[in-house]
Design a protein around this motif. Sequence first.
Motif, PDB file in Angstrom:
ATOM      1  N   LEU A 226       0.830  -1.210   0.000  1.00 30.08           N
ATOM      2  CA  LEU A 226       0.000   0.000   0.000  1.00 30.08           C
ATOM      3  C   LEU A 226       0.863   1.258   0.000  1.00 30.08           C
ATOM      4  O   LEU A 226       0.533   2.251  -0.657  1.00 30.08           O
ATOM      5  CB  LEU A 226      -0.939  -0.012   1.200  1.00 30.08           C
ATOM      6  N   ASP A 227       1.968   1.234   0.741  1.00 31.51           N
ATOM      7  CA  ASP A 227       2.875   2.384   0.741  1.00 31.51           C
ATOM      8  C   ASP A 227       3.335   2.685  -0.681  1.00 31.51           C
ATOM      9  O   ASP A 227       3.343   3.845  -1.123  1.00 31.51           O
ATOM     10  CB  ASP A 227       4.112   2.107   1.608  1.00 31.51           C
ATOM     11  N   ARG A 228       3.742   1.661  -1.384  1.00 29.40           N
ATOM     12  CA  ARG A 228       4.248   1.845  -2.753  1.00 29.40           C
ATOM     13  C   ARG A 228       3.179   2.460  -3.646  1.00 29.40           C
ATOM     14  O   ARG A 228       3.467   3.341  -4.465  1.00 29.40           O
ATOM     15  CB  ARG A 228       4.703   0.497  -3.307  1.00 29.40           C
ATOM     16  N   ILE A 229       1.945   2.001  -3.495  1.00 21.29           N
ATOM     17  CA  ILE A 229       0.862   2.480  -4.358  1.00 21.29           C
ATOM     18  C   ILE A 229       0.467   3.917  -4.026  1.00 21.29           C
ATOM     19  O   ILE A 229       0.387   4.787  -4.901  1.00 21.29           O
ATOM     20  CB  ILE A 229      -0.351   1.535  -4.243  1.00 21.29           C
ATOM     21  N   PHE A 230       0.230   4.189  -2.751  1.00 22.71           N
ATOM     22  CA  PHE A 230      -0.289   5.506  -2.383  1.00 22.71           C
ATOM     23  C   PHE A 230       0.780   6.587  -2.363  1.00 22.71           C
ATOM     24  O   PHE A 230       0.445   7.777  -2.273  1.00 22.71           O
ATOM     25  CB  PHE A 230      -1.011   5.413  -1.037  1.00 22.71           C
ATOM     26  N   HIS A 231       2.044   6.218  -2.462  1.00 17.66           N
ATOM     27  CA  HIS A 231       3.109   7.212  -2.537  1.00 17.66           C
ATOM     28  C   HIS A 231       3.429   7.628  -3.967  1.00 17.66           C
ATOM     29  O   HIS A 231       4.362   8.400  -4.189  1.00 17.66           O
ATOM     30  CB  HIS A 231       4.377   6.683  -1.854  1.00 17.66           C
ATOM     31  N   GLN A 232       2.669   7.130  -4.919  1.00 15.17           N
ATOM     32  CA  GLN A 232       2.883   7.515  -6.317  1.00 15.17           C
ATOM     33  C   GLN A 232       1.974   8.695  -6.652  1.00 15.17           C
ATOM     34  O   GLN A 232       0.763   8.528  -6.789  1.00 15.17           O
ATOM     35  CB  GLN A 232       2.600   6.334  -7.244  1.00 15.17           C
ATOM     36  N   PRO A 233       2.545   9.891  -6.782  1.00 11.01           N
ATOM     37  CA  PRO A 233       1.710  11.099  -6.950  1.00 11.01           C
ATOM     38  C   PRO A 233       0.842  11.085  -8.198  1.00 11.01           C
ATOM     39  O   PRO A 233      -0.212  11.728  -8.225  1.00 11.01           O
ATOM     40  CB  PRO A 233       2.748  12.231  -6.990  1.00 11.01           C
ATOM     41  N   GLN A 234       1.246  10.356  -9.240  1.00 13.62           N
ATOM     42  CA  GLN A 234       0.463  10.367 -10.479  1.00 13.62           C
ATOM     43  C   GLN A 234      -0.899   9.704 -10.322  1.00 13.62           C
ATOM     44  O   GLN A 234      -1.792   9.897 -11.154  1.00 13.62           O
ATOM     45  CB  GLN A 234       1.240   9.689 -11.617  1.00 13.62           C
ATOM     46  N   TYR A 235      -1.068   8.922  -9.223  1.00  9.77           N
ATOM     47  CA  TYR A 235      -2.348   8.261  -8.991  1.00  9.77           C
ATOM     48  C   TYR A 235      -3.175   8.949  -7.909  1.00  9.77           C
ATOM     49  O   TYR A 235      -4.265   8.480  -7.566  1.00  9.77           O
ATOM     50  CB  TYR A 235      -2.124   6.799  -8.595  1.00  9.77           C
ATOM     51  N   ALA A 236      -2.677  10.046  -7.365  1.00 11.36           N
ATOM     52  CA  ALA A 236      -3.334  10.664  -6.210  1.00 11.36           C
ATOM     53  C   ALA A 236      -4.777  11.055  -6.504  1.00 11.36           C
ATOM     54  O   ALA A 236      -5.679  10.818  -5.687  1.00 11.36           O
ATOM     55  CB  ALA A 236      -2.529  11.875  -5.754  1.00 11.36           C
ATOM     56  N   ALA A 237      -5.022  11.644  -7.661  1.00  8.19           N
ATOM     57  CA  ALA A 237      -6.373  12.101  -7.984  1.00  8.19           C
ATOM     58  C   ALA A 237      -7.333  10.932  -8.134  1.00  8.19           C
ATOM     59  O   ALA A 237      -8.520  11.036  -7.803  1.00  8.19           O
ATOM     60  CB  ALA A 237      -6.354  12.927  -9.265  1.00  8.19           C
ATOM     61  N   GLU A 238      -6.818   9.798  -8.609  1.00 12.06           N
ATOM     62  CA  GLU A 238      -7.674   8.647  -8.879  1.00 12.06           C
ATOM     63  C   GLU A 238      -7.962   7.828  -7.638  1.00 12.06           C
ATOM     64  O   GLU A 238      -9.093   7.345  -7.445  1.00 12.06           O
ATOM     65  CB  GLU A 238      -7.012   7.765  -9.943  1.00 12.06           C
ATOM     66  N   ILE A 239      -6.979   7.676  -6.765  1.00 10.13           N
ATOM     67  CA  ILE A 239      -7.151   6.743  -5.649  1.00 10.13           C
ATOM     68  C   ILE A 239      -6.897   7.357  -4.275  1.00 10.13           C
ATOM     69  O   ILE A 239      -7.052   6.681  -3.267  1.00 10.13           O
ATOM     70  CB  ILE A 239      -6.231   5.510  -5.812  1.00 10.13           C
ATOM     71  N   GLY A 240      -6.514   8.638  -4.225  1.00  9.46           N
ATOM     72  CA  GLY A 240      -6.181   9.248  -2.943  1.00  9.46           C
ATOM     73  C   GLY A 240      -7.296   9.160  -1.923  1.00  9.46           C
ATOM     74  O   GLY A 240      -7.045   8.963  -0.724  1.00  9.46           O
TER      75      GLY A 240
END
Length: 320
Positions: A226-240
């Motif tokens: 989960l850290d790896r996924i949620f620390h990717q800024p390009q996905y923030a709008a989609e999954i933040g």
Amino acid sequence: MSVVKPRASVIIPVYNGGRFLGEAIASVLAQTYTDWELIVVDDGSTEAIEPVIAPYGSRLRYIRQENQGVAVARNRGLEVARGEFIAFLDQDDWFEPDKFEVQVAALQESPHLGLVHSGWFVVDAAGERLSTVNPREGIPELDLAAWLLWKPVFLGAMLFRRSCFEGVGGFDAAFEQAPDVDLVLRLALTGYESAWVPQMTVHYRQHEENASRAAQRQVHECERVLDRIFHQPQYAAEIGHLEFQARYNNLVWGAWRLYRVGQLAAMREFLLRSLQYRSQSKTEVILNWIHCFERYEREYGIELNIQYLMKALNWQDLMI
């Protein structure tokens, strides 16, 4: 002269555990859908595995490597697999006879899908059924949110299109206990679609040597995923907006895993950490913990021992 390739490939990674391997292999041989190949990858077993597989002769391919972990063993199988569809089977589990028939048909009928999934039967060491786990009942749609929030990952119940691995690569060997969770969440995040089939397709055996009993490592690795996924800024709008619920769910599931193996102090720490991701009163959250524990126990054919839990000092500390 062209070589005819099998439509489906089954990869069984093996590390010791030969007492159940024959049953796993037999379940592949018994498939009603027959256009498959079977690859057994021995990850440096210290037990003699060859005598178990010798009776099957050319009906399978046997590869032995130095011990490098299950992720590397599965990747080795992927390197030599020739099928359009890929299945994984652990050495102590076994398939229902119609697994391939059902799941190959589902992928053929829906070319947009990267993988299909199913429920499973939980059995004991002797193969006696304990329960039926059907996540489809509570998670009808396998969209990105469902994968991130609930992580209903069980490789043996899945069938993948080969293009999935061409798109994201194989299993990450940095994970010992959760390379499957990491892989499936990467697929979902990349846009590969998935769906359920209604049938149960595999038996998941519970016994004293299960790799998943390495609970502390397992739950910490799921956190790293989960850290790896949620620390990717390009996905923030989609999954933040999913992060708090995903982290809460993971911590409570991890706490239950630790409770199950008797690590109550670690269970307490995980539950305390989960509080930061909830806005309800502590009483409401505690009731939710109990509800979750009861649900997870039922999946394994067990009734939650409420009295034992309530009397545990590590649980009582949570009530303060």
